[in-house]
Design a protein around this motif. Structure first.
Motif, mmCIF file in Angstrom:
data_model
loop_
_atom_site.group_PDB
_atom_site.id
_atom_site.type_symbol
_atom_site.label_atom_id
_atom_site.label_comp_id
_atom_site.label_asym_id
_atom_site.label_seq_id
_atom_site.Cartn_x
_atom_site.Cartn_y
_atom_site.Cartn_z
ATOM 1 N N LEU A 40 28.008 21.082 13.178
ATOM 2 C CA LEU A 40 29.336 20.870 13.746
ATOM 3 C C LEU A 40 30.205 22.041 13.307
ATOM 4 C CD1 LEU A 40 29.795 17.032 13.119
ATOM 5 C CD2 LEU A 40 29.018 18.183 15.198
ATOM 6 N N VAL A 41 30.511 22.914 14.251
ATOM 7 C CA VAL A 41 31.289 24.103 13.920
ATOM 8 C C VAL A 41 32.755 23.821 14.219
ATOM 9 C CG1 VAL A 41 31.558 26.577 14.250
ATOM 10 C CG2 VAL A 41 29.307 25.511 14.573
ATOM 11 N N ASP A 42 33.539 23.642 13.174
ATOM 12 C CA ASP A 42 34.953 23.319 13.350
ATOM 13 C C ASP A 42 35.752 24.603 13.533
ATOM 14 O OD1 ASP A 42 37.437 22.139 13.374
ATOM 15 O OD2 ASP A 42 37.617 22.231 11.195
ATOM 16 N N ASP A 43 36.228 24.779 14.762
ATOM 17 C CA ASP A 43 36.901 26.016 15.138
ATOM 18 C C ASP A 43 38.413 25.895 14.914
ATOM 19 O OD1 ASP A 43 37.526 28.432 16.256
ATOM 20 O OD2 ASP A 43 37.181 27.819 18.325
ATOM 21 N N GLY A 44 38.789 25.657 13.649
ATOM 22 C CA GLY A 44 40.217 25.598 13.319
ATOM 23 C C GLY A 44 40.942 24.392 13.881
ATOM 24 N N SER A 49 40.073 16.502 12.847
ATOM 25 C CA SER A 49 38.628 16.587 13.110
ATOM 26 C C SER A 49 37.881 17.077 11.867
ATOM 27 C CB SER A 49 38.335 17.560 14.254
ATOM 28 O OG SER A 49 38.822 17.065 15.465
ATOM 29 N N THR A 50 38.513 17.996 11.135
ATOM 30 C CA THR A 50 37.859 18.612 9.979
ATOM 31 C C THR A 50 37.457 17.547 8.942
ATOM 32 O OG1 THR A 50 39.409 20.389 10.380
ATOM 33 C CG2 THR A 50 38.076 20.566 8.402
ATOM 34 N N ASP A 51 38.397 16.653 8.602
ATOM 35 C CA ASP A 51 38.091 15.611 7.619
ATOM 36 C C ASP A 51 37.018 14.669 8.147
ATOM 37 O OD1 ASP A 51 39.829 16.524 5.724
ATOM 38 O OD2 ASP A 51 41.536 15.365 6.508
ATOM 39 N N VAL A 66 30.216 23.521 9.537
ATOM 40 C CA VAL A 66 30.642 24.894 9.312
ATOM 41 C C VAL A 66 32.123 24.891 9.663
ATOM 42 C CG1 VAL A 66 30.385 27.309 9.991
ATOM 43 C CG2 VAL A 66 28.396 25.780 10.044
ATOM 44 N N ILE A 67 32.979 25.174 8.703
ATOM 45 C CA ILE A 67 34.415 25.043 8.955
ATOM 46 C C ILE A 67 35.088 26.412 8.906
ATOM 47 C CG2 ILE A 67 36.549 23.992 8.091
ATOM 48 C CD1 ILE A 67 34.654 21.650 7.134
ATOM 49 N N PHE A 68 35.684 26.794 10.033
ATOM 50 C CA PHE A 68 36.353 28.093 10.139
ATOM 51 C C PHE A 68 37.713 28.066 9.444
ATOM 52 C CE2 PHE A 68 34.382 29.858 14.360
ATOM 53 C CZ PHE A 68 33.172 30.008 13.704
ATOM 54 N N SER A 69 38.178 29.268 9.085
ATOM 55 C CA SER A 69 39.490 29.375 8.445
ATOM 56 C C SER A 69 40.622 29.238 9.457
ATOM 57 C CB SER A 69 39.601 30.722 7.737
ATOM 58 O OG SER A 69 39.572 31.770 8.687
ATOM 59 N N ARG A 70 40.318 29.431 10.746
ATOM 60 C CA ARG A 70 41.305 29.253 11.813
ATOM 61 C C ARG A 70 40.555 29.178 13.145
ATOM 62 N NH1 ARG A 70 41.562 33.991 14.770
ATOM 63 N NH2 ARG A 70 41.309 35.960 13.661
ATOM 64 N N ASN A 71 41.302 29.091 14.242
ATOM 65 C CA ASN A 71 40.669 29.051 15.557
ATOM 66 C C ASN A 71 40.200 30.444 15.971
ATOM 67 O OD1 ASN A 71 41.448 29.218 18.826
ATOM 68 N ND2 ASN A 71 40.198 27.488 18.220
ATOM 69 N N PHE A 72 38.893 30.562 16.195
ATOM 70 C CA PHE A 72 38.350 31.859 16.620
ATOM 71 C C PHE A 72 37.848 31.817 18.054
ATOM 72 C CE2 PHE A 72 38.250 32.583 12.060
ATOM 73 C CZ PHE A 72 38.533 33.942 11.956
ATOM 74 N N GLY A 73 37.815 30.641 18.637
ATOM 75 C CA GLY A 73 37.365 30.536 20.027
ATOM 76 C C GLY A 73 35.952 29.972 20.154
ATOM 77 N N HIS A 74 35.769 29.304 21.259
ATOM 78 C CA HIS A 74 34.527 28.603 21.579
ATOM 79 C C HIS A 74 33.288 29.499 21.433
ATOM 80 C CE1 HIS A 74 32.342 26.534 25.195
ATOM 81 N NE2 HIS A 74 31.732 26.307 24.076
ATOM 82 N N GLN A 75 33.371 30.706 22.015
ATOM 83 C CA GLN A 75 32.222 31.617 22.014
ATOM 84 C C GLN A 75 31.822 32.011 20.605
ATOM 85 O OE1 GLN A 75 34.613 31.837 24.417
ATOM 86 N NE2 GLN A 75 33.130 31.042 25.885
ATOM 87 N N ARG A 298 35.789 44.254 12.532
ATOM 88 C CA ARG A 298 36.149 43.095 11.704
ATOM 89 C C ARG A 298 35.092 42.018 11.825
ATOM 90 N NH1 ARG A 298 42.504 42.619 13.185
ATOM 91 N NH2 ARG A 298 43.123 44.504 12.102
ATOM 92 N N PRO A 299 35.028 41.107 10.841
ATOM 93 C CA PRO A 299 34.053 40.010 10.992
ATOM 94 C C PRO A 299 34.408 39.178 12.211
ATOM 95 C CG PRO A 299 35.493 39.637 9.104
ATOM 96 C CD PRO A 299 35.782 41.009 9.590
ATOM 97 N N LEU A 300 33.399 38.610 12.836
ATOM 98 C CA LEU A 300 33.608 37.820 14.049
ATOM 99 C C LEU A 300 34.343 36.527 13.749
ATOM 100 C CD1 LEU A 300 30.388 37.729 16.211
ATOM 101 C CD2 LEU A 300 32.717 38.136 16.964
ATOM 102 N N TYR A 301 34.050 35.967 12.570
ATOM 103 C CA TYR A 301 34.678 34.698 12.190
ATOM 104 C C TYR A 301 34.730 34.614 10.674
ATOM 105 C CZ TYR A 301 29.772 33.428 11.620
ATOM 106 O OH TYR A 301 28.452 33.409 11.255
ATOM 107 N N ILE A 302 35.609 33.759 10.181
ATOM 108 C CA ILE A 302 35.700 33.555 8.740
ATOM 109 C C ILE A 302 35.434 32.082 8.457
ATOM 110 C CG2 ILE A 302 37.207 33.725 6.715
ATOM 111 C CD1 ILE A 302 38.798 35.854 8.399
ATOM 112 N N VAL A 303 34.496 31.827 7.576
ATOM 113 C CA VAL A 303 34.122 30.454 7.252
ATOM 114 C C VAL A 303 34.832 30.039 5.970
ATOM 115 C CG1 VAL A 303 32.201 28.997 6.517
ATOM 116 C CG2 VAL A 303 31.901 30.598 8.397
ATOM 117 N N ARG A 304 35.538 28.900 6.034
ATOM 118 C CA ARG A 304 36.202 28.395 4.840
ATOM 119 C C ARG A 304 35.225 27.572 4.007
ATOM 120 N NH1 ARG A 304 41.161 25.259 6.441
ATOM 121 N NH2 ARG A 304 39.814 23.457 6.217
ATOM 122 N N GLU A 305 34.467 26.736 4.712
ATOM 123 C CA GLU A 305 33.440 25.930 4.039
ATOM 124 C C GLU A 305 32.226 25.907 4.937
ATOM 125 O OE1 GLU A 305 36.633 22.551 3.527
ATOM 126 O OE2 GLU A 305 34.594 21.764 3.342
#
Ligand code: UDP
Ligand code: MG
Length: 309
Positions: A40-44, A49-51, A66-75, A298-305
Motif C-alpha cells: 500500500l503506497v501512501d502518496d501523501g 488513510s495513513t493511520d 510504503v508511506i511518502f513524505s508528501r504527494n508525489f503523484g500516482h505514477q 532529484r529523487p523521484l520520491y521520498i519515503v517517510r516510512e
C-alpha cells in the motif's frame, strides 16, 4: 514451484476504500495458496488513510506500507511499488476498486501460460461521468496515433508484469513518467484481457481535468517528438504559401490589379504567424522543462516510512 505475487495499490485519500480493498484482495489471494504481499503506497494522504494503512498492516502481515513524505503523484507511487516489490509477478491495481481484484486470477493464468505482461483492457466503464469517458477515450486514441510505441487503447495501469519486466523498468529513472507507456516500450510477450471497469467503491476521483492534462502531456512528450516537429510542418506550410503568393501578387500588380489592400490582411497574417511561433516556443518549453528536471536528478520520491526493500 513456489511463486510470490506482489500487488501494488497507490493510495491518495482513499480512507473508505482501504478496508474493502484489503478484504477483497485477501479473499482472492488466499485460495491460490501462493505467497503474496500487498504494497500500500501512501502518496501523501491527508484524510487519515495513513493511520488506517498502519493499522491494517499490523493485523495482516501480507500488507506492507510504503508511506511518502508528501504527494508525489500516482505514477510515482506505482514506481515506488516496483522498487519495494519482492514478487515473481507484480500486479498494479487502483485502490478505489475500479479494477476488480477478482480479475487477478485471470492475469495470473495468462502469466502462467508464458506471457510477461498481462494488461487489462476496459471494455466498459461504469460510474464514470460522460466527460471522463469521452476525454479518456480521446486521450488513449491521440496517444496511440502520435506516439512511437503502440500503447494499447482503453488500458490503464491495471496489469501484471513478470519480475524480468519490472527489473528493466526499475532501471528507467525518467521523471515525468507514464508507466503504461513504459511497460509497452520494453517489449516482451504481452497480452490483453478484457474487463469491465467498475464504479468507484467510495470517495471521488483524484484525477481532476488538470491532472489528466498533465498525464497526457507526459505521455506525449515521453513517447513522441511529434509536437516538436509541428513547428517544422507549419514552417514549410507558411513558406510554401508565401512562395506561391509572391509571384501572384507581383503579377497582379504588374497587370494593374493592385489587390490585397487594407490592414486587415496584414494584421491577420501577423497574428496567425505570431500565434504559431508562440505555440512552438511553448512546445519547446515543455520539452526543455522536462530536460531540466531530468538534469537536476532529484529523487523521484521520498519515503517517510517504508519496509526494508
Ligand atoms: N492516486 C495517487 N496519487 C494521486 C492521485 C491518485 O496515488 O496523486 C491513486 C488513487 O488513490 C487511486 C489511483 O491512483 O488508487 C487512481 O486514481 P483515481 O481513482 O482517482 O483516478 P480515476 O480512476 O478517476 O482515473
Ligand atoms: Mg479510479
Amino acid at each position: 514451484m513456489a511463486v510470490m505475487f506482489s500487488i501494488i495499490a497507490p493510495i491518495y485519500n482513499e480512507l473508505d476504500n482501504l478496508g474493502e480493498l484489503t478484504r477483497r484482495v485477501r479473499e482472492v489471494m488466499l485460495p491460490l495458496r501462493d505467497t503474496w504481499e500487498l504494497l500500500l503506497v501512501d502518496d501523501g494522504s491527508t484524510d487519515g488513510s495513513t493511520d488506517r494503512i498502519r493499522e491494517l498492516a499490523k493485523k495482516d502481515k501480507h500488507i506492507r506500507p510504503v508511506i511518502f513524505s508528501r504527494n508525489f503523484g500516482h505514477q510515482v507511487a506505482i514506481t515506488a511499488g516496483w522498487d519495494y516489490a519482492r514478487g515473481d509477478a507484480i500486479i498494479i491495481i487502483d485502490a478505489d476498486l475500479q479494477d476488480p481484484p477478482e480479475i487477478i486470477p485471470e492475469l495470473i493464468a495468462k502469466w502462467k501460460a508464458g506471457f510477461e505482461v498481462v494488461y487489462a483492457v476496459r471494455t466498459e466503464r461504469e460510474g464514470d461521468s460522460w466527460f471522463k469517458r469521452t476525454t479518456a477515450a480521446l486521450f488513449y486514441r491521440v496517444i496511440y496515433r502520435i506516439t512511437d510505441v503502440k500503447i494499447p487503447v482503453d488500458t490503464g495501469d491495471f496489469r501484471l508484469m513478470d519480475r524480468k519486466v519490472v527489473d528493466v523498468l526499475k532501471n528507467m529513472p525518467e521523471r515525468h513518467r507514464f508507466p503504461r507507456g513504459m511497460s509497452s516500450w520494453v517489449g516482451f510477450r504481452q497480452v490483453g484481457i478484457p474487463y469491465k471497469r467498475a464504479a468507484r467503491f467510495a470517495g471521488v476521483t483524484k484525477y481532476p481535468f488538470k491532472k489528466m492534462l498533465k498525464l497526457a502531456l507526459n505521455a506525449i512528450t515521453g513517447f513522441s517528438y511529434f509536437p516538436l516537429q509541428l513547428a517544422t510542418y507549419f514552417g514549410f506550410g507558411s513558406a510554401g504559401l508565401a512562395i506561391i503568393a509572391i509571384p501572384v501578387v507581383i503579377i497582379m500588380r504588374l497587370v494593374g490589379k493592385g489587390a490585397f489592400l487594407g490592414q486587415a490582411t496584414t494584421l491577420l497574417a501577423v497574428l496567425f504567424l505570431g500565434g504559431v511561433q508562440l505555440v512552438s516556443l511553448g512546445v519547446l518549453g515543455e520539452y526543455l522543462g522536462r530536460i531540466y528536471d531530468e538534469v537536476k536528478g532529484r529523487p523521484l520520491y521520498i519515503v517517510r516510512e517504508g519496509p526494508v526493500k
